[in-house]
Write a protein that holds these residues in place. Structure first.
Motif, short mmCIF file in Angstrom:
data_model
loop_
_atom_site.label_atom_id
_atom_site.label_comp_id
_atom_site.label_asym_id
_atom_site.label_seq_id
_atom_site.Cartn_x
_atom_site.Cartn_y
_atom_site.Cartn_z
N LEU B 220 0.75 -1.36 0.10
CA LEU B 220 0.09 0.08 0.11
C LEU B 220 0.93 1.09 -0.07
N GLY B 221 0.62 2.10 -0.85
CA GLY B 221 1.51 3.39 -0.74
C GLY B 221 0.55 4.70 -0.89
N MET B 222 0.92 5.80 -0.57
CA MET B 222 0.21 7.00 -0.31
C MET B 222 0.96 8.05 -1.02
N ALA B 223 0.56 9.14 -1.42
CA ALA B 223 1.08 10.14 -2.26
C ALA B 223 0.21 11.36 -1.79
N ASN B 224 0.66 12.60 -1.30
CA ASN B 224 -0.01 13.89 -1.21
C ASN B 224 0.22 14.91 -2.30
N GLY B 242 -2.53 1.15 -17.92
CA GLY B 242 -2.62 -0.43 -17.98
C GLY B 242 -2.22 -1.31 -16.53
N VAL B 243 -1.84 -0.02 -15.45
CA VAL B 243 -1.52 -0.81 -14.22
C VAL B 243 -3.07 -1.37 -13.68
N VAL B 244 -3.04 -2.58 -12.98
CA VAL B 244 -4.07 -2.76 -12.26
C VAL B 244 -4.11 -2.68 -10.59
N PRO B 245 -4.48 -1.60 -10.29
CA PRO B 245 -4.20 -1.28 -8.66
C PRO B 245 -5.29 -2.43 -8.04
N SER B 246 -5.03 -2.83 -6.90
CA SER B 246 -6.16 -3.58 -6.12
C SER B 246 -6.85 -2.44 -5.30
N MET B 247 -6.54 -1.32 -5.19
CA MET B 247 -7.19 -0.32 -4.45
C MET B 247 -6.65 1.10 -4.95
N LEU B 248 -7.45 2.00 -5.38
CA LEU B 248 -7.14 3.32 -5.51
C LEU B 248 -8.05 4.23 -4.83
N GLU B 249 -7.67 4.92 -3.90
CA GLU B 249 -8.53 6.03 -3.13
C GLU B 249 -8.00 7.21 -3.26
N LEU B 250 -9.32 8.05 -3.15
CA LEU B 250 -8.89 9.50 -2.90
C LEU B 250 -9.65 10.06 -1.72
N VAL B 251 -8.74 10.96 -1.09
CA VAL B 251 -9.21 11.65 0.26
C VAL B 251 -9.22 13.26 -0.08
N ALA B 278 -1.19 -2.59 -4.59
CA ALA B 278 -1.23 -3.66 -5.62
C ALA B 278 -1.00 -4.80 -5.00
N ASP B 279 -1.58 -5.90 -5.46
CA ASP B 279 -1.43 -7.21 -4.83
C ASP B 279 -1.14 -8.43 -5.95
N ALA B 280 -0.42 -9.58 -5.59
CA ALA B 280 0.02 -10.51 -6.29
C ALA B 280 0.56 -11.69 -5.62
N MET B 281 0.66 -12.85 -6.49
CA MET B 281 1.31 -14.00 -5.76
C MET B 281 2.89 -13.71 -5.60
N VAL B 282 3.33 -13.27 -6.59
CA VAL B 282 4.79 -12.85 -6.55
C VAL B 282 5.06 -11.21 -6.24
N HIS B 288 6.32 -4.04 -9.48
CA HIS B 288 6.09 -3.44 -10.74
C HIS B 288 5.06 -2.52 -10.87
N GLU B 289 3.91 -2.99 -10.34
CA GLU B 289 2.57 -1.97 -10.16
C GLU B 289 2.69 -0.93 -9.42
#
Ligand SMILES: Cc1cc2nc3c(=O)[nH]c(=O)nc-3n(C[C@H](O)[C@H](O)[C@H](O)COP(=O)(O)OP(=O)(O)OC[C@H]3O[C@@H](n4cnc5c(N)ncnc54)[C@H](O)[C@@H]3O)c2cc1C
Ligand code: SF4
Ligand code: SF4
Ligand code: SF4
Lengths: 314, 476
Positions: B220-224, B242-251, B278-282, B288-289
């Motif tokens: 999980l990452g954050m940017a201001n 083309g990135v597939v985030p498993s979550m992308l939230e705006l506050v 981002a989430d994955a098995m490896v 990368h994401e």
């Protein structure tokens, strides 16, 4: 008895807190009363809605409502879970205050003393909330002060103290649950959890009843209320082991965990004397909300129990 | 209470499963919305046969029936505007089967989402739609609303995970819809139509759901961002790259202020914060994401970039978002947080503009509104903070809500991304779907000719949500 008319004198100040309850329902899976009846009307959210109804004149006061509002164990689980900072138990206490002395007053989960009372006053001394008083040769419970902790029920040598409603947390109900579960083929262990530390998932749903689980978690209001006979009962029947879960040191308001520890230590000693592996009864202290820790403790315990195998009753 | 044959209902489900006390009816007359009404009776069925018997009885007498799960809907879906029977499904709460080799599970509708996921965990899989209310939401209610959540950007909404179901129709007959297979092209897939139908077409008594493996790595990452527009551009860029985030939230800044004011979390007082996961098995795949998303954030002026794989660290990063709800409720003693115009979806490129517009509309109408949400799925959440006891505030809210939806339609967005329509959003929904409303009415008629299932909702709802029912608040 003389009664006074119902007024929302103490409740009035909570109006804006009740407006800020977003009615999300996050409180209700935590409530032992709801978990027992599974009616929404018994959940903390419903208590807040009913009080709102009384304040806004949309509901008339009734014994039924008083009963719902007086059915609370003050476990505070809802207060901690609330997404909007609603001080539920303070509001509930004020509701009881407003119902006290009216024609609608009911005991709910608070304790009552019957005629078998020997006037030993053990319960008066045991009450951590100064809710019991000895007046003119009789013992009275102040239903507002009483937090339904059950200390007086457990301590009474004459079994003269009882609660009108117990929502499955009293000794006979728990014993009944033990017997029913141990009657199943695969049943091996009973896990007693106090409502505070107890935080397993699968709170409101059940797995396929034909897929026999090996253990059953039974909620009790406090580890301190688990008397020795109750803890021993599963082993006297067919259980392979008993696990007692209570809060970490210092977490319990009424030192119930200290009492639970004493009971378990004594029972382990007893098992040893009877040449039974003492590990068949164990105690674990789980912090509030630590689901993973609780599950891990159960898993480790089940491993031990499975190694020990069934208890041979000679 | 209207006249209804309560003894008949008792003969179906037993005395212990019927409630008629005014207090019960008042409780069951509300949900997490601003609306309130009362059913005539609350009934708890235990099995399919009982649901069938209740429906046959109701259909005969043309008695309204509102199916209810957790009652956590935010738009009045379970508020019984026409009274009748409220069907509490929480007793049908069994997880019937978990079949890892065929990748499906079968559950009764009263199973709670969190409980299902707890049961699936030992198999290394999870049921992904998971709304924020997963600790109370039932599978039946999630189907009713086509619920989704923070991870739906990658895993889809409820509709994407439902393979089939058993449904009791208004006349009491039982139909089996869908299949147990991943794909199906066997005629109309009516189970997909039931998803999102808000209890207006049938009562779901069993659902077959698919699940997915729990990823081994999650970061999980954050940017201001100093400017909301920059955050908006970053969102659109991430989704287009083309990135597939498993979550992308705006506050947004209102939300940040609320969290800082009430929780003392010390979040940076910027115009917008983005949370990306981002989430994955490896691990390499996750790296990368995450790197790609951080590059985009940097390009658009994102600052204070942090990220972590560690569960505890992730919880810390997510704390501000998680505490948003309580923060808004505690924002001020006199203001209440209401769910109105709360979950529109807009194209990615319009995300920032939408947030800005919401702030402007709020200001103009003398209320406070925050904009946050699952921007990865195009979903924008808002809350209206207002004094609910003042009539003029409701006038303002009515106006603000109408203006917001007009804007949403103008940018080709949609009225609801996840919470559904119910009563609160009916007029916006009708305006948006005006050319298919008749078609929807005909579908409803084919399922429910007597209009007994959840009447007064969706197409059938009152055009003014403020006066459609009693409001749950007391207005001076
Ligand atoms: C704090 C909070 C956060 C939320 N976050 C989210 C979120 O992130 N994403 C999201 O999508 N939603 C969210 N919601 C809205 C709501 O919780 C969800 O949509 C949830 O799925 C509703 O489940 P429920 O069991 O409470 O359903 P209910 O509210 O009881 O019912 C919802 C609808 O489904 C119908 N229904 C229920 N059971 C059946 C059945 N067996 N057969 C047919 N129809 C049925 C009802 O008639 C009604 O129309 C949130 C709500 C709250 C209060
Ligand atoms: S404090 Fe009372 S209402 Fe709250 S969860 Fe405990 S028993 Fe239920
Ligand atoms: S958790 Fe709090 S806000 Fe939510 S319903 Fe319960 S009391 Fe209300
Ligand atoms: S001991 Fe507990 S249950 Fe008994 S009166 Fe005191 S508070 Fe109530």
């Amino acid at each position: 008895m003389e009664t006074r008319p119902f007024e929302t004198k103490h409740l009035d100040k909570w109006k804006s807190n009740l407006d800020s309850c977003i009615r999300c329902g996050y409180c209700y899976e935590h409530c032992p009363v709801f978990k027992d009846t599974r009616w929404e009307s018994d959940a903390p959210r419903a208590k807040m809605i009913m009080i709102y109804g009384l304040l806004s004149g949309k509901l008339e006061p009734s014994t039924y409502i008083s009963d719902k509002l007086s059915s609370c164990f003050y476990c505070q689980r809802c207060v901690v879970a609330c997404s909007s900072g609603v001080p539920l138990t303070d509001i509930i206490t004020d509701a009881k205050r407003d119902f006290q002395g009216t024609e609608f007053e009911t005991p709910g989960t608070t304790s009552v003393t019957n005629t078998d009372c020997a006037l030993c006053l053990a319960c008066v001394r045991a009450c951590p909330h100064e809710a019991r008083e000895f007046i003119e040769g009789k013992i009275f419970t102040d239903t507002v002060k009483c937090q339904s902790c059950g200390a007086c029920v457990d301590i009474c040598p004459n079994q003269a103290v009882a609660t009108h409603l117990s929502y499955g947390t009293d000794r006979p109900s728990l014993n009944q649950e033990v017997a029913t579960f141990l009657g199943k083929d695969n049943a091996k262990a009973i896990v007693f959890g106090c409502n505070w530390s107890y935080y397993p998932d699968l709170q409101s749903s059940v797995m396929d009843p034909t897929a026999d689980p090996e253990y059953k978690i039974l909620i009790n209001m406090c580890g301190g209320r688990l008397e020795k006979p109750l803890l021993l009962e599963p082993l006297l029947q067919s259980a392979w082991g008993v696990l007692v879960a209570c809060c970490p040191d210092g977490d319990c308001e009424h030192d119930g965990n200290v009492k639970a520890k004493t009971h378990v230590t004594a029972l382990r000693q007893l098992l040893k004397e009877m040449d039974i592996d003492e590990d068949r009864i164990q105690l674990v202290q789980v912090a509030h909300g630590d689901k993973t820790g609780f599950q891990a403790a159960i898993d480790t315990f089940m491993e031990t129990v499975n190694k020990l195998g069934p208890l041979n009753h000679r | 209470m209207e006249k209804i044959d309560v003894p008949r209902l008792i003969s179906i489900v037993g005395e212990k499963n019927v409630k008629t006390d005014p207090a019960d009816l008042y409780v069951y007359g509300s949900d997490a919305s601003v609306h309130s009404a009362r059913p005539w009776v609350v009934v708890r069925p235990e099995n399919t046969e009982q649901v069938q018997a209740i429906m046959a009885f109701a259909n005969q007498g043309k008695i309204p029936v509102v199916t209810r799960g957790g009652g956590s809907g935010m738009c009045g879906q379970t508020v019984p505007v026409k009274g009748g029977i409220t069907l509490d499904m929480k007793r049908m709460n069994q997880i019937l089967e978990i079949n890892p080799s065929d990748v499906f599970c079968r559950v009764q509708p009263g199973v709670v989402d969190d409980d299902l996921n707890h049961a699936l965990k030992p198999f290394g899989v999870f049921y992904p739609p998971t709304p924020a209310s997963s600790r109370i939401a039932t599978i039946g209610g999630e189907i009713g609303n086509n619920a989704s959540g923070v991870r739906s950007v990658k895993y889809g909404a409820t509709r994407d995970s439902v393979l089939g179901m058993k449904v009791v129709l208004p006349d009491g007959s039982l139909v089996t819809l869908g299949a147990r297979t991943r794909v199906e092209a066997t005629g109309y897939q009516l189970h997909k139509l039931i998803v999102g139908s808000e209890g207006t077409l049938g009562v779901v008594v069993e659902a077959t759901l698919s699940f997915v493996p729990i990823p081994k790595f999650r970061c999980l990452g954050m940017a201001n961002f100093d400017r909301l527009e920059d955050a908006g551009a970053a969102i659109a860029d991430i989704m287009a790259s083309g990135v597939v985030p498993s979550m992308l939230e705006l506050v947004d800044s209102v939300a940040i202020k609320a969290v800082n004011k009430t929780m003392d979390l010390g979040l940076p007082e910027v115009e917008a914060v983005l949370l990306y996961e981002a989430d994955a098995m490896v691990k390499e795949a996750v790296d990368h994401e995450i790197n790609a998303m951080q590059e985009v954030c940097k390009k658009h002026g994102g600052k204070g970039l942090t990220s972590s794989y560690d569960a505890k660290e992730r919880a810390k990063i997510f704390m501000g978002r998680k505490k948003l709800f309580p923060a808004l409720s505690k924002f001020s003693d006199i203001l209440s947080s209401t769910s109105l115009a709360d979950d529109m979806a807009v194209p990615y490129s319009k995300m920032a503009e939408t947030a800005r517009t919401i702030h402007e509309i709020a200001k103009r109408n003398n209320i406070i509104m925050t904009a946050y949400g699952h921007c990865g799925s195009g979903c924008m959440h808002t809350k209206i903070l207002m004094e609910p006891t003042r009539q003029d505030q409701w006038e303002s809210a009515r106006k603000a809500v109408a203006e917001i939806y007009e804007y949403v339609r103008s940018v080709k967005g949609t009225t609801s991304a996840e919470h559904g329509i119910g009563i609160s959003k009916a007029s916006a929904f009708k305006a948006e779907k005006s050319d298919s409303l008749d078609l929807m009415r005909n579908i409803k008629k084919a399922f429910d000719p007597n209009n007994i299932l959840n009447p007064g909702k969706l197409m059938d709802a009152h055009d003014d949500w403020v006066t459609a029912t009693d409001l749950r608040y007391t207005i001076a």
